[in-house]
Design an enzyme around this catalytic site. Structure first.
Site, PDB file in Angstrom:
ATOM      1  N   GLU A  36       0.280  13.138   4.925  1.00 54.14           N
ATOM      2  CA  GLU A  36       0.035  12.392   6.157  1.00 54.14           C
ATOM      3  C   GLU A  36      -1.423  12.431   6.600  1.00 54.14           C
ATOM      4  OE1 GLU A  36       2.818  13.922   8.943  1.00 54.14           O
ATOM      5  OE2 GLU A  36       4.513  12.814   8.116  1.00 54.14           O
ATOM      6  N   GLU A  44      10.919  27.499  -9.159  1.00 53.43           N
ATOM      7  CA  GLU A  44      10.194  28.345  -8.218  1.00 53.43           C
ATOM      8  C   GLU A  44       9.892  29.727  -8.792  1.00 53.43           C
ATOM      9  OE1 GLU A  44      12.943  28.591  -4.842  1.00 53.43           O
ATOM     10  OE2 GLU A  44      12.970  30.737  -5.190  1.00 53.43           O
TER      11      GLU A  44
END
Length: 310
Positions: A87, A118
């Site tokens: 953003e 992960e």
């Protein structure tokens, strides 16, 4: 090299006995409990403000010198980091080439869990080395448990390259906090044990909002509370840009449209055009002032020629 944590179970994974019978509570009571936990998550961020301030103070000079912003994470934490980072491009005009988004499992993990991703420290080291981190870069690692191997390994590698590393954890005494700039947001057990998309996720998003927004303010991407480096990519943002120019310069709608057109969509340049500069002069002045519109306008007010050093 960061040291592994000795804590066997992250606080975010523990069980809160108050919620043992949650499944038979009235719906309204469940909602009240969830809302209360969300409010507590936001409140937990306050204690991290001094750590955030220290991290921002250290990060700004590196970014002013051309460093990149890295976001690293896995699962929910990684997706929250990616959302915050991506953003910055439309909101503050942050250059896409200076933003590196690393999610364990790659793009596929945006929509589906990738088994074992992960835990893959070797892949984390390979992935971040592919971007050749430098001493000018700022690397933000996010993990609710504070011990996600992928995230910790990436930050260790970046730290070895001299990058400034910010480790964000919702559990104390964790591996991710063994960075130069640790940020602990202690949210405690979740209402549904281990569901870190709730309290931890909320606290991470709030913390990243504070961190990235303050960085953008310090780097000159705002002026008088406005997003003056906003990228105009749709009709709504065109109207917003015109509104900004009218508010910031007192011009008419027609003058705002004309200035923005001549500035090729740059709100900062359009503001300077409304102060009598032409486009080359406005670009030169902004460069001299490090992109800070407030400094540029101060030079105009003081009648300091753009050719003089900043």
């Amino acid at each position: 090299m960061l040291q592994p944590a000795s804590v066997p179970l992250a606080h975010t994974e523990t069980l809160d006995a108050r919620y043992t019978d949650l499944d038979i509570w009235p719906t309204g009571t469940v909602l009240e409990a969830l809302l209360e936990s969300q409010l507590g998550a936001v409140a937990a961020v306050k204690s991290a403000l001094p750590q955030l301030e220290a991290a921002i103070t250290a990060a700004v000079p590196r970014l002013e010198a051309g460093g990149r912003l890295f976001y690293v994470g896995a699962g929910t934490s990684g997706r929250i980091g990616l959302q915050d980072g991506v953003e910055l491009i439309p909101t503050y005009g942050w250059p896409a080439e200076r933003l590196v988004l690393m999610l364990a499992g790659g793009d596929a993990a945006l929509f589906n869990p990738v088994e074992g991703a992960e835990d893959d420290e070797a892949e984390a080291r390979r992935a971040i080395n592919a971007h050749a981190p430098t001493a000018q870069d700022v690397v933000i690692g996010v993990a609710a448990s504070g011990g996600t191997p992928y995230t910790c390994a990436a930050l260790e590698t970046a730290k070895g390259a001299g990058s400034l590393c910010i480790g964000m954890s919702c559990s104390p005494n964790t591996r991710l906090l063994n960075t130069e700039y640790p940020v602990l947001i202690q949210t405690g057990p979740e209402v549904v044990a281990g569901s870190t998309r709730m309290k931890a996720g909320t606290a991470q998003k709030v913390t990243l909002n504070l961190l990235s927004t303050t960085l953008m303010i310090r780097l000159g991407h705002t002026w008088r509370g406005q997003m003056v480096d906003m990228r105009i990519v749709n009709a709504k943002l065109v109207r917003r840009a015109h509104r900004m120019l009218r508010h910031l310069t007192g011009c008419t709608q027609a003058q705002a449209e004309d200035a923005l057109q001549h500035a090729n969509g740059s709100i900062k340049l359009a503001v300077l055009l409304r102060h009598g500069l032409d486009v080359p002069q406005a670009r030169q002045l902004l460069t001299l002032c490090g992109g800070h519109l407030r400094k540029a306008l101060a030079r105009i007010a003081a009648k300091i020629p753009a050719e003089a050093s900043a």
